[in-house]
Design an enzyme around this catalytic site. Structure first.
Site, PDB file in Angstrom:
ATOM      1  N   GLY A 156      35.465  68.048  22.539  1.00 30.61           N
ATOM      2  CA  GLY A 156      34.915  66.996  23.397  1.00 30.61           C
ATOM      3  C   GLY A 156      35.979  66.031  23.911  1.00 30.61           C
ATOM      4  N   CYS A 157      35.571  65.162  24.809  1.00 23.82           N
ATOM      5  CA  CYS A 157      36.518  64.289  25.512  1.00 23.82           C
ATOM      6  C   CYS A 157      37.060  63.196  24.587  1.00 23.82           C
ATOM      7  CB  CYS A 157      35.874  63.699  26.756  1.00 23.82           C
ATOM      8  SG  CYS A 157      34.299  62.871  26.491  1.00 23.82           S
ATOM      9  N   TYR A 158      36.181  62.372  24.012  1.00 23.02           N
ATOM     10  CA  TYR A 158      36.678  61.362  23.074  1.00 23.02           C
ATOM     11  C   TYR A 158      37.429  62.021  21.913  1.00 23.02           C
ATOM     12  CZ  TYR A 158      33.795  57.610  25.218  1.00 23.02           C
ATOM     13  OH  TYR A 158      33.245  56.677  26.051  1.00 23.02           O
ATOM     14  N   SER A 161      41.050  62.842  22.616  1.00 17.56           N
ATOM     15  CA  SER A 161      41.926  61.673  22.762  1.00 17.56           C
ATOM     16  C   SER A 161      42.208  60.999  21.425  1.00 17.56           C
ATOM     17  CB  SER A 161      41.300  60.666  23.730  1.00 17.56           C
ATOM     18  OG  SER A 161      40.277  59.916  23.100  1.00 17.56           O
ATOM     19  N   GLU A 317      43.841  60.496  28.717  1.00 23.14           N
ATOM     20  CA  GLU A 317      43.589  61.845  29.235  1.00 23.14           C
ATOM     21  C   GLU A 317      42.562  61.736  30.353  1.00 23.14           C
ATOM     22  OE1 GLU A 317      41.619  63.841  25.905  1.00 23.14           O
ATOM     23  OE2 GLU A 317      39.693  63.122  26.660  1.00 23.14           O
TER      24      GLU A 317
END
Lengths: 345, 345, 345, 345
Positions: A156-158, A161, A317
């Site tokens: 996933g995105c979070y 990062s 990102e």
């Protein structure tokens, strides 16, 4: 250029799906066998997604219904699922059973434990029998397993990062895993292309707000991977924010050094960990989302606060690229035996 | 409306100065005796600041040179200084000596200790003899002293957003002051109207980045006031970020409860502390900068993260209003014996 | 301050309605007798509209159902309707019949001709019998009639920005009414608080696009008023655009001078026409939406293109203030015999 | 991939220069022999331009001084000049004399007539002897000449967005060239990376304003090419606007059909003209800058306003790509005998 690998994109009409189409349409080693949209089946894909009109296969592609039979017959060897969680599993199961290889952008195959899924997603996992088969799709952590995997739950995105700055330091025993607090801010595309009042321009512009705390769903996969790296149960605090920009995630992590660790060792440890990684850039400069927008890079830096003894890690990102579609293609490149950076640099 | 208090605004051309003009031009109990701008002296103020054209006194006001003699002779009883730090003191000293009352929006008179000023601002304090005379201009903390003060150092933007949630909890002994980490995000106007490349639209739009860590100048006044509330030396970590919006500060604070304190006591403690404050709104809803933009409110909420035992405090304010010009006018209202909310609600 | 005029706001939850609440909550001569919201009836208005929490009457007001009976009994003398067109008339009729005075922000009572309404809005006018009673609510054009009116159709956002520069020049015979083409750009709030995909942040940010051409609904009222000024049928071209900002309308008008007219006469003619108008600012500076945001001003300028003989007129306003809520309050002030600028400067 | 063409980029630090670097770093048939920046000579280019860190040649490139001797010796065969007008010619002359091929992104070699240059740019042309050698770098108009050119003045951003919709219609005699008025809106990057107050985030966000009228410099090249297409002198009105976005130009053109022309013939004429163009997309959908951002496409559409007899043409492009760097690379591809779309799709 030799043979092109035929792929299908299931659910192309959201932000991640559209970005995936944009990357794959320009990928030198890919041909698009099918692209589906329940809502727009039968229409030219380049008409529904005007950014893609005239780009590669999108000059001719029509959206098709996401029927499993026609997907199985479309000639694709790899299937990208850009669907809501829960729905993704409905496609993953028959595709997996038919021997296809699947890159799922949803959360359905990121967790190893169906109980954690139930706790964070509030429903039973739709295909618990596949959880042990699936690989967590963050290439910097699981490259070898991804290469061989038939089913990848793209990270996933979070989580991306947060994991990229933390995991090498945890593995090297450099930080105190009992004291980690994270503040992240995401662009609005992270919430998806959903017709909700809270996502209107008039609600998000000139607005900054926290949301989803204290128990955002992404915590489940973050803690799974941090615990794996630490070989012990890790729990963190995570506060996501919505920022008035379309793309980008910025993450700020407050933590502390492990006993006896020198602050000077942190940046070199990160640089060494990522020296050969094509998509992670470690720098003394503070990350800025605008430097990664539209790219598959994750930028990382660190600062030590000598006054309080805290270590501050920072990353940036593009939530739709390294946080979603680019990561999925990076996973695909590994699975297909292609150059890992193909179509991404 | 009875007598109007004559005031002067020194340095009206920055963002805080312009906002101050906008508030004072509409203030029911104020007349503007002088408004200065070195760069624009002699020009109609409403031409240089088109937002203000045709508004109250700005229909006729000309900018004047900021010469101390003419300021002393302009008839103003109160002087607002919206100048860079260091320069502000050059005006405050003679105005103070002449018996005028001064509200300084710069950092020059916020600190009680010239040594701390030197440490954080990198230069000797320009008027250390006045530090003991000046009052820290955050009405919710120092209302009584502000009323009587001749010189107020109006509280800064980040500090206001951090102190208002923390101070009542510290005073009540509810939190562990040894563990406080803060992530704030500010709109770009916070950096001032300076012709710098880093502040261009093309650099700030679609960008989120941390800056100024780990030792931002505002830490000095934040820790001064936290230590005062705690009656002990408090040090915190503070990471400011620049967000792609013109106005607004959002602050997220990670801390822990003091031993034996129930999480349920936090929000009621904040609500009780601010029950009679006109400009602090405590709510279960998460703060959003857009709800305070253009107002003098600071919105506050809190969440307890039971998994990690952390308390998360959140606040939002308009950096140019409650974080600068509105706060200055609130201080002025107190000093002038006016209704504290005059011109601000 | 003497007696306060009791008013009701019907439909407070859209962008215009919320702005109306914000203005009226601070209006020195108004008390809010009722504020309705079908969706939020029974809830504290300051909770649903957090911007307004703690502001004036919004400290205690609850939203009520928009039932006509309870509205008639709420004690209000003036009723603001911030409702979709068609629905507004359903309220206007019984309020008018009961002798109440109504300021309608929708398009229902802006046109004098039910046939034009049918042509542009695609349905029969819901209350054609009231069209001859209603006054077009643009104070700079119809101040006298507005004062006496029982029903005012407050002028629309684009129309205000187009009519204010054009009407005085047309009345003075200075321009060629047969050659007028208009390009306007509006902030996204102009489209209302509607949960539509096209209005999402991700669709509107970093986007500029024309829409609704060539026959936008607002053309009907624009041409009605231009024709009235010219005493002849005027038709223009109008291309609206959506710009990535929350508020503001900028209008650029291409036209030509009437035979024998000197270009030098244009700006003085505008200045003279608006010399005593509190909310129209004519200047040689080009208008900028940011200078009018949050205000009831409309800024106007003009340039002559000697190479092609075209006159270019420019204007800027806040679509939610002078283009909607502020204008409505300006109309109300006139109708109620108050200072026209009360609550608006 | 066979031989790579060595190129140099002179002036890489502005927005167009950086975008040029981003495109060329990913171009499959290009190697970057030199990249210059007076301000940053000696520094790693990927450090100064963090977006490019780790991308292709930017992994190792250092910025060099823009000295003509070292440029002549750097091995490049093609030179891109991303410099202010006037300065560009200082490089173009010696490069041209040394037999190098030059793509100039400035305005210095777009005009055929030194007198027009003087009129619009307010100074003597710095190298009038080269004007007859240079080719106007808009491939859709001058593809053949560009292929053979040694010096190309790559077309400007506004001109591209205006010429592409108009020229085919003018050549086909379909519109009345005596009646053309244009309203364009540009993102702020169009003004360059200049430390000017007017370009600050705080000045451009939530702002829309016209500027530079009535005689913007770009009019000179627009009218040159329109006149060429019409075989007669064409003059138009042009009003540029600054919109709160980083990238993108949207153009709206008001014109009229030539006598006897059917409105139905316009879109087909545009579609036929651009049927084989890789970067011009003609559609019935209205253009939106977000669909072209980051691409070399120009999207075009048209509407007929039957009420007034006006034809409205609309276009959208990315000002930094099709309006600057992408166009320069498209010109380069033609000059170097490469696939015209190399590095651009």
């Amino acid at each position: 250029m030799s043979r092109k690998v035929p792929v299908a994109i299931v659910g192309a009409n959201g932000y991640s799906g559209e970005e995936l189409c944009a990357i794959l349409a320009r990928h030198p080693a890919v041909s698009i066998a099918a692209v589906t949209s329940r809502q727009h089946a039968g229409k030219p894909a380049g008409g529904v997604l005007p950014r893609l009109s005239g780009v590669g296969d999108f000059s001719q592609l029509l959206f098709t219904e996401p029927a499993i039979d026609s997907l199985l017959g479309c000639g694709a060897e790899f299937f990208f699922l850009a669907l809501p969680h829960g729905l993704a599993a409905e496609y993953a199961v028959p595709l997996w059973e038919a021997g296809k290889r699947v890159i799922d952008l949803s959360a359905d195959f990121r967790l190893r434990d169906a109980g954690i899924y139930r706790e964070f997603y509030g429903e039973e996992h739709p295909a618990p029998q596949l959880l042990s088969e699936a690989v967590y799709g963050l290439p910097e952590l699981h490259r070898g397993s991804i290469r061989a995997a038939k089913l990848v739950g793209s990270a996933g995105c979070y989580p991306t990062s947060i994991l990229l700055p933390l995991v090498p330091l945890i593995k090297a025993g450099l930080i105190d895993v009992s004291d980690i607090a994270v503040a992240s801010a995401s662009g609005v595309s992270g919430a998806g292309r959903k017709a909700e009042t809270a996502l209107l321009f008039g609600e998000c512009n000139e607005s900054l707000r926290a949301y989803g705390l204290p128990k955002h769903r992404h915590l489940s996969e973050i803690e799974q991977e941090l615990s794996l790296a630490a070989s012990s149960r890790v729990m963190i605090s995570f506060t996501p924010h919505l920022a008035p920009m379309t793309r980008g995630i910025h993450t700020t992590i407050f933590t502390r050094l492990a006993a006896g660790v020198s602050p000077e060792s942190i940046l070199p440890a990160l640089q060494m960990a990522y020296a050969n990684e094509p998509f992670v850039r470690v720098s003394t400069n503070l990350p800025d989302t605008k430097h990664v927008t539209g790219t598959n890079f994750c930028d990382i830096s660190a600062r030590f606060d000598a006054r309080t003894g805290r270590l501050i890690l920072l990353s940036a990102e593009d939530n739709l690229v390294k946080g979603a579609a680019g990561q999925a293609v990076q996973n695909f490149n590994l699975m297909a035996g292609l150059d890992e950076t193909a179509g991404l640099l």
